[in-house]
Design a protein around this motif. Sequence first.
Motif, PDB file in Angstrom:
ATOM      1  N   TYR A 229       0.850  -1.188   0.000  1.00 59.26           N
ATOM      2  CA  TYR A 229       0.000   0.000   0.000  1.00 59.26           C
ATOM      3  C   TYR A 229       0.886   1.240   0.000  1.00 59.26           C
ATOM      4  O   TYR A 229       2.019   1.205   0.471  1.00 59.26           O
ATOM      5  CB  TYR A 229      -0.861   0.056   1.271  1.00 59.26           C
ATOM      6  CG  TYR A 229      -1.995  -0.929   1.297  1.00 59.26           C
ATOM      7  CD1 TYR A 229      -3.183  -0.654   0.634  1.00 59.26           C
ATOM      8  CD2 TYR A 229      -1.893  -2.113   2.008  1.00 59.26           C
ATOM      9  CE1 TYR A 229      -4.247  -1.550   0.669  1.00 59.26           C
ATOM     10  CE2 TYR A 229      -2.955  -3.015   2.049  1.00 59.26           C
ATOM     11  CZ  TYR A 229      -4.116  -2.727   1.376  1.00 59.26           C
ATOM     12  OH  TYR A 229      -5.164  -3.615   1.417  1.00 59.26           O
ATOM     13  N   THR A 230       0.364   2.340  -0.511  1.00 57.17           N
ATOM     14  CA  THR A 230       1.049   3.615  -0.393  1.00 57.17           C
ATOM     15  C   THR A 230       0.929   4.038   1.068  1.00 57.17           C
ATOM     16  O   THR A 230      -0.177   4.103   1.604  1.00 57.17           O
ATOM     17  CB  THR A 230       0.399   4.680  -1.306  1.00 57.17           C
ATOM     18  OG1 THR A 230       0.435   4.183  -2.644  1.00 57.17           O
ATOM     19  CG2 THR A 230       1.117   5.998  -1.221  1.00 57.17           C
ATOM     20  N   HIS A 231       2.057   4.274   1.703  1.00 59.17           N
ATOM     21  CA  HIS A 231       2.044   4.585   3.131  1.00 59.17           C
ATOM     22  C   HIS A 231       1.453   5.963   3.379  1.00 59.17           C
ATOM     23  O   HIS A 231       1.865   6.945   2.775  1.00 59.17           O
ATOM     24  CB  HIS A 231       3.452   4.479   3.721  1.00 59.17           C
ATOM     25  CG  HIS A 231       4.027   3.108   3.599  1.00 59.17           C
ATOM     26  ND1 HIS A 231       3.495   2.020   4.252  1.00 59.17           N
ATOM     27  CD2 HIS A 231       5.061   2.624   2.884  1.00 59.17           C
ATOM     28  CE1 HIS A 231       4.178   0.940   3.950  1.00 59.17           C
ATOM     29  NE2 HIS A 231       5.138   1.282   3.116  1.00 59.17           N
ATOM     30  N   GLN A 232       0.482   6.013   4.270  1.00 60.56           N
ATOM     31  CA  GLN A 232      -0.218   7.248   4.596  1.00 60.56           C
ATOM     32  C   GLN A 232       0.307   7.850   5.903  1.00 60.56           C
ATOM     33  O   GLN A 232       0.365   9.052   6.052  1.00 60.56           O
ATOM     34  CB  GLN A 232      -1.718   6.961   4.752  1.00 60.56           C
ATOM     35  CG  GLN A 232      -2.315   6.193   3.601  1.00 60.56           C
ATOM     36  CD  GLN A 232      -2.884   7.088   2.541  1.00 60.56           C
ATOM     37  OE1 GLN A 232      -3.393   8.134   2.836  1.00 60.56           O
ATOM     38  NE2 GLN A 232      -2.776   6.674   1.294  1.00 60.56           N
ATOM     39  N   GLU A 233       0.630   6.999   6.846  1.00 61.28           N
ATOM     40  CA  GLU A 233       1.031   7.428   8.187  1.00 61.28           C
ATOM     41  C   GLU A 233       2.541   7.582   8.281  1.00 61.28           C
ATOM     42  O   GLU A 233       3.280   6.818   7.684  1.00 61.28           O
ATOM     43  CB  GLU A 233       0.601   6.372   9.222  1.00 61.28           C
ATOM     44  CG  GLU A 233      -0.870   6.103   9.264  1.00 61.28           C
ATOM     45  CD  GLU A 233      -1.644   7.218   9.951  1.00 61.28           C
ATOM     46  OE1 GLU A 233      -1.108   7.852  10.859  1.00 61.28           O
ATOM     47  OE2 GLU A 233      -2.790   7.436   9.536  1.00 61.28           O
ATOM     48  N   LYS A 234       2.964   8.549   9.083  1.00 63.30           N
ATOM     49  CA  LYS A 234       4.380   8.645   9.433  1.00 63.30           C
ATOM     50  C   LYS A 234       4.569   7.806  10.682  1.00 63.30           C
ATOM     51  O   LYS A 234       4.099   8.166  11.759  1.00 63.30           O
ATOM     52  CB  LYS A 234       4.776  10.094   9.715  1.00 63.30           C
ATOM     53  CG  LYS A 234       5.074  10.898   8.506  1.00 63.30           C
ATOM     54  CD  LYS A 234       5.717  12.206   8.914  1.00 63.30           C
ATOM     55  CE  LYS A 234       6.470  12.778   7.743  1.00 63.30           C
ATOM     56  NZ  LYS A 234       7.209  13.974   8.123  1.00 63.30           N
TER      57      LYS A 234
ATOM     58  N   TYR B  91      -1.911  -1.417   6.751  1.00 68.50           N
ATOM     59  CA  TYR B  91      -1.461  -0.610   5.620  1.00 68.50           C
ATOM     60  C   TYR B  91       0.052  -0.438   5.567  1.00 68.50           C
ATOM     61  O   TYR B  91       0.588   0.000   4.553  1.00 68.50           O
ATOM     62  CB  TYR B  91      -2.163   0.753   5.609  1.00 68.50           C
ATOM     63  CG  TYR B  91      -3.586   0.638   5.123  1.00 68.50           C
ATOM     64  CD1 TYR B  91      -3.860   0.372   3.784  1.00 68.50           C
ATOM     65  CD2 TYR B  91      -4.652   0.733   6.001  1.00 68.50           C
ATOM     66  CE1 TYR B  91      -5.164   0.225   3.335  1.00 68.50           C
ATOM     67  CE2 TYR B  91      -5.961   0.596   5.553  1.00 68.50           C
ATOM     68  CZ  TYR B  91      -6.202   0.341   4.223  1.00 68.50           C
ATOM     69  OH  TYR B  91      -7.484   0.184   3.778  1.00 68.50           O
ATOM     70  N   ASN B  92       0.744  -0.818   6.629  1.00 64.07           N
ATOM     71  CA  ASN B  92       2.201  -0.717   6.635  1.00 64.07           C
ATOM     72  C   ASN B  92       2.901  -2.061   6.515  1.00 64.07           C
ATOM     73  O   ASN B  92       4.128  -2.108   6.442  1.00 64.07           O
ATOM     74  CB  ASN B  92       2.677   0.009   7.896  1.00 64.07           C
ATOM     75  CG  ASN B  92       2.535   1.490   7.773  1.00 64.07           C
ATOM     76  OD1 ASN B  92       3.402   2.161   7.232  1.00 64.07           O
ATOM     77  ND2 ASN B  92       1.417   2.026   8.238  1.00 64.07           N
TER      78      ASN B  92
ATOM     79  N   ASP C  63      -1.374  -4.690  -0.951  1.00 62.94           N
ATOM     80  CA  ASP C  63      -2.572  -3.975  -1.390  1.00 62.94           C
ATOM     81  C   ASP C  63      -3.528  -4.990  -2.016  1.00 62.94           C
ATOM     82  O   ASP C  63      -3.225  -5.616  -3.035  1.00 62.94           O
ATOM     83  CB  ASP C  63      -2.173  -2.895  -2.390  1.00 62.94           C
ATOM     84  CG  ASP C  63      -3.331  -2.027  -2.833  1.00 62.94           C
ATOM     85  OD1 ASP C  63      -4.407  -2.579  -3.163  1.00 62.94           O
ATOM     86  OD2 ASP C  63      -3.152  -0.798  -2.885  1.00 62.94           O
TER      87      ASP C  63
END
Length: 140
Positions: free
Chosen positions: A21-26, A99-100, A104
Amino acid sequence: MNEITDQLNRHWTNIYYHLHYTHQEKITHQAIRIMQHIEKNQHATVGFIAKKLSVSHNTASEHIKRLIQKGYIEKIRKQMDERKVFLSLTQEGKDVLHYNTALDQDKLAAILDRLSESKQKRILEAFATLAEEAKKCSSF
C-alpha cells in the motif's frame, strides 16, 4: 540451498515493493515491529516487548506510551488479577499496521484475476506452507 533462499528473498522483496500500500502514516519501523508483536501475541506486555526488541523496559515503555497517545495501542488490565496489564491494538492500530505491512488487496486481486485457478491454488498452497514452517522457526 543458498541459491533458493537468495531467489526467494529477491522474489519476496519484489512482490512487496510492487504490491504494498502507499504509506499514509508517518510511523517508525520500531513502532511497526511493536505493533506486530502485539498483533501476533495476545498476552503481550511491556516486558515482553522489551525482550523481543532487546531494549530496556523503560525504552519499550516510552515507545508504547507514544503509540497509546496516537491511539494505536491500549492497555487492558486482567479482571482476575489487575496487576497484569496486556497490550492490545485498537482498530486504528490494526488499520495502520495492515497498511504498513500487508499487500494492497486491489493490486493483488488484479494479478490473481489474470491467473488460472490452478496457479492461484498453487500460490496459496506455497504461501500457506511457508507460513506454517515459519512459525516453527520463530521464537515467538
